[in-house]
Design an enzyme around this catalytic site. Structure first.
Site, PDB file in Angstrom:
ATOM      1  N   LYS A  20       0.828  -1.215   0.000  1.00  0.00           N
ATOM      2  CA  LYS A  20       0.000   0.000   0.000  1.00  0.00           C
ATOM      3  C   LYS A  20       0.863   1.267   0.000  1.00  0.00           C
ATOM      4  O   LYS A  20       0.598   2.182  -0.762  1.00  0.00           O
ATOM      5  CB  LYS A  20      -0.935   0.017   1.220  1.00  0.00           C
ATOM      6  CG  LYS A  20      -1.882  -1.178   1.278  1.00  0.00           C
ATOM      7  CD  LYS A  20      -2.860  -1.057   2.436  1.00  0.00           C
ATOM      8  CE  LYS A  20      -2.223  -1.195   3.806  1.00  0.00           C
ATOM      9  NZ  LYS A  20      -1.809  -2.559   4.183  1.00  0.00           N
ATOM     10  N   ARG A  68      -9.475   0.213   9.626  1.00  0.00           N
ATOM     11  CA  ARG A  68      -9.068  -1.162   9.841  1.00  0.00           C
ATOM     12  C   ARG A  68     -10.175  -1.996  10.477  1.00  0.00           C
ATOM     13  O   ARG A  68      -9.993  -3.166  10.748  1.00  0.00           O
ATOM     14  CB  ARG A  68      -7.836  -1.212  10.740  1.00  0.00           C
ATOM     15  CG  ARG A  68      -6.523  -1.343   9.962  1.00  0.00           C
ATOM     16  CD  ARG A  68      -5.374  -1.286  10.948  1.00  0.00           C
ATOM     17  NE  ARG A  68      -4.201  -2.017  10.523  1.00  0.00           N
ATOM     18  CZ  ARG A  68      -3.201  -1.501   9.811  1.00  0.00           C
ATOM     19  NH1 ARG A  68      -3.260  -0.275   9.364  1.00  0.00           N
ATOM     20  NH2 ARG A  68      -2.145  -2.234   9.536  1.00  0.00           N
ATOM     21  N   ARG A  86      11.458  -7.197   4.578  1.00  0.00           N
ATOM     22  CA  ARG A  86      11.500  -5.772   4.914  1.00  0.00           C
ATOM     23  C   ARG A  86      12.102  -5.582   6.306  1.00  0.00           C
ATOM     24  O   ARG A  86      12.836  -4.627   6.548  1.00  0.00           O
ATOM     25  CB  ARG A  86      10.071  -5.196   4.870  1.00  0.00           C
ATOM     26  CG  ARG A  86      10.008  -3.708   5.155  1.00  0.00           C
ATOM     27  CD  ARG A  86       8.627  -3.134   4.900  1.00  0.00           C
ATOM     28  NE  ARG A  86       7.690  -3.445   5.979  1.00  0.00           N
ATOM     29  CZ  ARG A  86       6.394  -3.130   5.961  1.00  0.00           C
ATOM     30  NH1 ARG A  86       5.869  -2.532   4.906  1.00  0.00           N
ATOM     31  NH2 ARG A  86       5.612  -3.426   6.977  1.00  0.00           N
ATOM     32  N   ARG A 132      11.736  -2.063  11.847  1.00  0.00           N
ATOM     33  CA  ARG A 132      10.405  -2.072  12.463  1.00  0.00           C
ATOM     34  C   ARG A 132      10.247  -3.300  13.351  1.00  0.00           C
ATOM     35  O   ARG A 132      10.381  -4.438  12.894  1.00  0.00           O
ATOM     36  CB  ARG A 132       9.307  -2.076  11.382  1.00  0.00           C
ATOM     37  CG  ARG A 132       9.001  -0.702  10.863  1.00  0.00           C
ATOM     38  CD  ARG A 132       7.946  -0.719   9.783  1.00  0.00           C
ATOM     39  NE  ARG A 132       6.684  -1.338  10.189  1.00  0.00           N
ATOM     40  CZ  ARG A 132       5.571  -1.259   9.474  1.00  0.00           C
ATOM     41  NH1 ARG A 132       5.568  -0.578   8.329  1.00  0.00           N
ATOM     42  NH2 ARG A 132       4.468  -1.840   9.886  1.00  0.00           N
ATOM     43  N   ARG A 161      -0.291  -9.981  12.870  1.00  0.00           N
ATOM     44  CA  ARG A 161      -0.867  -8.865  12.114  1.00  0.00           C
ATOM     45  C   ARG A 161      -1.775  -9.367  10.993  1.00  0.00           C
ATOM     46  O   ARG A 161      -2.845  -8.811  10.755  1.00  0.00           O
ATOM     47  CB  ARG A 161       0.258  -7.993  11.540  1.00  0.00           C
ATOM     48  CG  ARG A 161       0.911  -7.148  12.613  1.00  0.00           C
ATOM     49  CD  ARG A 161       2.299  -6.698  12.220  1.00  0.00           C
ATOM     50  NE  ARG A 161       2.321  -5.890  11.032  1.00  0.00           N
ATOM     51  CZ  ARG A 161       3.406  -5.729  10.263  1.00  0.00           C
ATOM     52  NH1 ARG A 161       4.539  -6.344  10.574  1.00  0.00           N
ATOM     53  NH2 ARG A 161       3.344  -4.966   9.203  1.00  0.00           N
TER      54      ARG A 161
HETATM   55  P1  ADP Z   1       1.049  -2.741   7.943  1.00  0.00           P
HETATM   56  O1  ADP Z   1      -0.112  -2.405   7.039  1.00  0.00           O
HETATM   57  O2  ADP Z   1       2.221  -3.291   7.188  1.00  0.00           O
HETATM   58  O3  ADP Z   1       0.652  -3.562   9.131  1.00  0.00           O
HETATM   59  P2  ADP Z   1       1.049  -0.080   9.027  1.00  0.00           P
HETATM   60  O4  ADP Z   1       2.210   0.841   8.978  1.00  0.00           O
HETATM   61  O5  ADP Z   1      -0.183   0.278   8.274  1.00  0.00           O
HETATM   62  O6  ADP Z   1       1.652  -1.437   8.547  1.00  0.00           O
HETATM   63  O7  ADP Z   1       0.599  -0.330  10.541  1.00  0.00           O
HETATM   64  C1  ADP Z   1       1.504  -0.689  11.539  1.00  0.00           C
HETATM   65  C2  ADP Z   1       0.801  -0.769  12.903  1.00  0.00           C
HETATM   66  O8  ADP Z   1       0.260   0.528  13.234  1.00  0.00           O
HETATM   67  C3  ADP Z   1      -0.399  -1.700  12.991  1.00  0.00           C
HETATM   68  O9  ADP Z   1      -0.030  -3.036  13.224  1.00  0.00           O
HETATM   69  C4  ADP Z   1      -1.159  -1.077  14.187  1.00  0.00           C
HETATM   70  O10 ADP Z   1      -0.554  -1.380  15.407  1.00  0.00           O
HETATM   71  C5  ADP Z   1      -0.972   0.410  13.973  1.00  0.00           C
HETATM   72  N1  ADP Z   1      -2.072   0.963  13.158  1.00  0.00           N
HETATM   73  C6  ADP Z   1      -1.961   1.504  11.902  1.00  0.00           C
HETATM   74  N2  ADP Z   1      -3.167   1.893  11.458  1.00  0.00           N
HETATM   75  C7  ADP Z   1      -4.068   1.588  12.436  1.00  0.00           C
HETATM   76  C8  ADP Z   1      -5.477   1.710  12.567  1.00  0.00           C
HETATM   77  N3  ADP Z   1      -6.228   2.229  11.579  1.00  0.00           N
HETATM   78  N4  ADP Z   1      -6.063   1.283  13.709  1.00  0.00           N
HETATM   79  C9  ADP Z   1      -5.345   0.780  14.696  1.00  0.00           C
HETATM   80  N5  ADP Z   1      -4.018   0.595  14.638  1.00  0.00           N
HETATM   81  C10 ADP Z   1      -3.375   0.998  13.526  1.00  0.00           C
END
Ligand code: ADP
Length: 190
Positions: free
Chosen positions: A14, A89, A128, A134, A146
């Site tokens: 994304k 989410r 990654r 991370r 996740r």
């Molecule tokens: P990925 O899509 O690879 O998991 P992101 O950078 O989108 O990576 O998200 C990393 C972390 O940030 C998630 O696992 C969560 O802990 C937090 N996070 C991101 N967006 C949200 C959201 N909309 N609601 C709750 N937690 C979020």
């Protein structure tokens, strides 16, 4: 306004694709994960709160995330539209996004999903993790957590937007520029 939710499981690409889309269509990209990571780096109260959830691969509580997202949108009201990446989410967040955008006489015009098989995701994320630093990319257990949360809470949003006839699925496997071309075609046809 043109508002797109870029959707897909962790590791679907994304962030990579949002960077191309925002240039092509002059949109503001908001990645909730990036905003959280910036707050963690700057050791803000929001960052300190989010970190404990993120490191485990869990979701940050909804109200915290929704408030942060509203704040990001309100700082960019002159934008021609947004790409939301990592948000919503779950259905609580999806409802909150609809009501937020309605204040600007706008809506989510499309959810565009990058479709990628789980085993490809695990490999991409662990790869990654070798360079990203991370914590949530660092172990297979956290990565699988996740992906599991994605299926238990997030994947349902496909039918949420399908019911509104705003869901568009795109094959997220292949060369990066080929995937970009698929996404561009969907956006142009909106
Ligand atoms: P990925 O899509 O690879 O998991 P992101 O950078 O989108 O990576 O998200 C990393 C972390 O940030 C998630 O696992 C969560 O802990 C937090 N996070 C991101 N967006 C949200 C959201 N909309 N609601 C709750 N937690 C979020």
């Amino acid at each position: 306004m043109l508002n797109i939710v870029l959707f897909g499981p962790p590791g679907a690409g994304k962030g990579t694709q949002a960077n191309f889309l925002k240039e092509s269509f002059n949109l503001k990209h908001i990645s909730t994960g990036d905003v959280f990571r910036k707050n963690i780096k700057n050791q803000t109260p929001l960052g300190n709160l989010a970190q404990s959830y993120m490191d485990k691969g869990a979701l940050v509580p909804d109200q915290v995330t929704i408030d942060m997202l509203s704040d990001e949108v309100s700082k960019n009201t002159s934008a021609e539209g947004f790409i939301f990446d990592g948000f919503p989410r779950n259905t609580v967040q999806a409802d909150a996004l609809e009501s937020l955008l309605s204040k600007y006489d706008a809506q989510v015009d499309a959810m565009i999903a990058l479709e990628v098989a789980d085993e490809v995701l695990v490999k991409r994320l662990l790869k990654r993790g070798e360079t990203s630093g991370r914590a949530d990319d660092s172990s297979e257990e956290i990565v699988r957590n996740r992906i599991q949360i994605y299926y238990s809470e997030t994947a349902i949003l496909k039918s949420y937007y399908q019911e509104k006839q705003r869901y568009h699925g795109v094959d997220g496997v292949g060369a990066i520029d080929a995937i970009t071309a698929r996404l561009n075609a969907v956006v142009k046809a909106l």
